[in-house]
Design a protein around this motif. Structure first.
Motif: not given
Length: 400
Positions: A129-142
């Motif tokens: 629930p706390r995964c926002d758009a910025w975290l999503t983008e960072a995790i996908v890049r990783d």
């Protein structure tokens, strides 16, 4: 993590709720890595087979593209993938629930990346629930970079795997040679063991034979030791016989001297001046026609008067016999009688002057051995001469 660190082109989302995000609610760039990383191809093909109304043709890539396309909207395939991902990574999802904000969530993700456990953590972080758009983008890049590194690692691992296959083939060949060598050594060892076992059996048999021979020799030794007293008695008897023979020889010499003296006295008495002639009784000789074959024979006389023993000796020695005497148990031991009986060719038993034990011993011995025995009732020399004459007469044969 501060707001000024976030990319300005990513819109802010409301992450204040507690409901986990669904697969179809994620951005399109999340679907490809989720399907590719979190679901093995075999499992994905199985899930597609459950919900696909028509057969999905093509290779694994076509199957992957179709599944990613179905995740864009809420569909049967998207819902099935959602349930499958939640069930496969339930433990990781519970662990990621501890994150109360984006910083904690990113910390958990970094920790998972460092440990190499990215598949379950990738799904748990993106659906948090706390995964926002910025975290999503960072995790996908990783994850994108991890996949590139994984591909390079795979290429390295393939080369290493090829080298290991060669080493494995070489080691397998060496192992086979070692096994053949060990098998030959084991076969030789088994043959040697069998040979030693056979040799051991033979040695045991020889040892048993030796033990049996030793036991037989022990029994013989015990028998000899048991018979040793008789042997000692025989030795004493032989010494006694030698003494008696010496005495006999001395007596014979003395008798010869007496005979010569008697002849001179007879000659002197026969002279004219001699008023009378003294007659000396002489034992009557056995007629030649009635003599026994006693030359070089041993004659044992058992019993009789001791004063007549010299007359017995003279009578038998005139016939060429060797004379032996045993008093029948009066002074000499009856146990020594068997030795004398065994050495004699003819036995004369003086029944009038002999013990009962010696009498029955003589009779039993002669009956068992078939040795001839003459029984004399009167111990006189004339009775012995008569007995010898009768014994020399031929036995009359009966006509049937």
């Amino acid at each position: 993590m501060c707001d000024h660190d976030r990319p300005k082109f990513v819109p802010q989302e409301d992450t204040s709720g507690s409901r986990r995000r669904r697969l179809w609610e994620l951005t399109a760039n999340c679907h490809c890595p989720i399907v590719g990383v979190c679901l093995p191809l075999a499992l994905l093909r199985k899930l597609v087979g459950k919900v696909a109304t028509m057969s999905v043709e093509g290779d694994d890539y076509d199957l992957h593209v179709w599944a990613v396309h179905e995740c864009a909207n809420r569909s049967r395939m998207a819902e099935l993938l959602q349930r499958t991902l939640d069930e496969r990574f339930a433990g990781v999802i519970r662990k990621f629930k501890e994150a109360r904000d984006g910083d904690a969530l990113m910390a958990l993700w970094r920790k998972a990346v460092d440990s190499g456990d990215t598949a379950g953590s990738f799904w748990a972080a993106l659906s948090h629930p706390r995964c926002d758009a910025w975290l999503t983008e960072a995790i996908v890049r990783d994850m994108h970079m991890i996949q590139h590194q994984a591909g390079a690692s795979v290429r390295v691992d393939v080369a290493r795997f090829t080298e290991l296959q060669k080493q494995h083939a070489q080691l397998a060949a060496e192992l086979e040679q070692t096994r053949d060598k060990a098998a030959r050594a084991a076969d030789a060892k088994a043959k040697e063991t069998a040979r030693l076992a056979e040799q051991n059996v033979q040695q045991r048999a020889e040892l048993a034979q030796r033990d049996a021979a030793i036991e037989a020799l022990k029994r013989q030794l015990e028998a000899l030791e048991a018979a040793l007293p008789d042997m000692r008695d025989r030795e004493r008897l032989l010494r006694r016989m030698e003494e008696l023979e010496g005495r006999e020889q001395a007596l014979n010499e003395k008798m010869a001297q007496l005979r010569q003296r008697l002849v001179r006295e007879r000659q002197e008495a026969a002279a004219p001046s001699s008023p009378a002639v003294v007659a000396v009784p002489v034992a009557p000789p056995v007629p030649t026609a009635a003599r026994l074959a006693l030359v070089d024979k041993t004659v044992l006389c058992v019993g009789g008067r001791s004063s007549n023993v010299p007359n017995y000796r003279e009578l038998l020695e005139r016939e060429g016999a060797r004379f032996m005497h045993h008093d029948g148990g009066l002074e000499q031991a009856s146990e020594l009688l068997d030795t004398s009986l065994a050495a004699a060719d003819l036995v004369i038993c003086q029944t009038g002057c002999i013990s009962h034990q010696a009498y029955w011993r003589v009779k039993d011995f002669c009956k068992r051995t078939g040795k001839r025995c003459l029984f004399v009732d009167n111990p006189s020399t004339s009775s012995l001469s008569v007995c010898l004459r009768k014994a020399a007469e031929p036995v009359p044969q009966t006509v049937a």
